[in-house]
Design a protein around this motif. Structure first.
Motif, PDB file in Angstrom:
ATOM      1  N   ALA A  46      58.144   4.910   9.520  1.00  0.00           N
ATOM      2  CA  ALA A  46      57.026   4.895  10.464  1.00  0.00           C
ATOM      3  C   ALA A  46      55.686   4.873   9.739  1.00  0.00           C
ATOM      4  O   ALA A  46      54.720   4.257  10.212  1.00  0.00           O
ATOM      5  CB  ALA A  46      57.107   6.105  11.389  1.00  0.00           C
ATOM      6  N   ARG A  47      55.618   5.526   8.581  1.00  0.00           N
ATOM      7  CA  ARG A  47      54.378   5.537   7.790  1.00  0.00           C
ATOM      8  C   ARG A  47      54.229   4.272   6.949  1.00  0.00           C
ATOM      9  O   ARG A  47      53.187   4.043   6.349  1.00  0.00           O
ATOM     10  CB  ARG A  47      54.358   6.749   6.850  1.00  0.00           C
ATOM     11  N   GLY A  48      55.289   3.476   6.871  1.00  0.00           N
ATOM     12  CA  GLY A  48      55.241   2.251   6.071  1.00  0.00           C
ATOM     13  C   GLY A  48      55.400   2.492   4.587  1.00  0.00           C
ATOM     14  O   GLY A  48      54.944   1.691   3.771  1.00  0.00           O
ATOM     15  N   GLU A  49      56.073   3.590   4.216  1.00  0.00           N
ATOM     16  CA  GLU A  49      56.253   3.889   2.794  1.00  0.00           C
ATOM     17  C   GLU A  49      57.136   2.833   2.146  1.00  0.00           C
ATOM     18  O   GLU A  49      58.114   2.386   2.727  1.00  0.00           O
ATOM     19  CB  GLU A  49      56.876   5.278   2.605  1.00  0.00           C
ATOM     20  N   ARG A  50      56.747   2.462   0.918  1.00  0.00           N
ATOM     21  CA  ARG A  50      57.499   1.479   0.135  1.00  0.00           C
ATOM     22  C   ARG A  50      57.438   1.880  -1.321  1.00  0.00           C
ATOM     23  O   ARG A  50      56.489   2.515  -1.772  1.00  0.00           O
ATOM     24  CB  ARG A  50      56.879   0.094   0.277  1.00  0.00           C
ATOM     25  N   ALA A  51      58.458   1.452  -2.060  1.00  0.00           N
ATOM     26  CA  ALA A  51      58.506   1.741  -3.494  1.00  0.00           C
ATOM     27  C   ALA A  51      57.716   0.719  -4.304  1.00  0.00           C
ATOM     28  O   ALA A  51      57.327   0.993  -5.429  1.00  0.00           O
ATOM     29  CB  ALA A  51      59.958   1.763  -3.968  1.00  0.00           C
ATOM     30  N   ASP A  52      57.455  -0.435  -3.717  1.00  0.00           N
ATOM     31  CA  ASP A  52      56.876  -1.533  -4.494  1.00  0.00           C
ATOM     32  C   ASP A  52      55.449  -1.904  -4.113  1.00  0.00           C
ATOM     33  O   ASP A  52      54.929  -2.922  -4.584  1.00  0.00           O
ATOM     34  CB  ASP A  52      57.774  -2.765  -4.374  1.00  0.00           C
TER      35      ASP A  52
END
Length: 86
Positions: A35-41
């Motif tokens: 929901a927060r749009g967290e991404r590793a890249d």
């Protein structure tokens, strides 16, 4: 530190908050991270206008222990990695 970086690079810099959350921690955590749009890249703009990065978002607990075991002398401080699982 920020002023030093700006002086050396000649560009304005902004801090990036590095998160240690992982999608595989739980279904609830996965939903909140998504929901927060967290991404590793990729860095994302989040709450209060801060930039965030979640470099281990896609890691499993085995990945975390492998990294600790291979890359730090502190790994032994965290106990037996075989007792941890996703």
């Amino acid at each position: 530190v920020m002023a030093d970086l700006e002086a050396r690079t000649g560009a304005a810099v902004a801090p990036v908050v590095v998160m240690g959350t992982r999608f595989s921690e739980s279904d609830d955590r996965k939903a909140r991270m998504a929901a927060r749009g967290e991404r590793a890249d990729a860095v994302r703009r989040g709450a209060f206008g801060f930039d965030y990065l979640s470099p281990i978002a896609d890691w499993t607990i085995a990945d975390v222990w492998a990294y600790l075991t291979l890359n730090t002398e502190l790994a032994g401080l965290f106990g037996d990695p075989h007792r941890w699982h996703d």
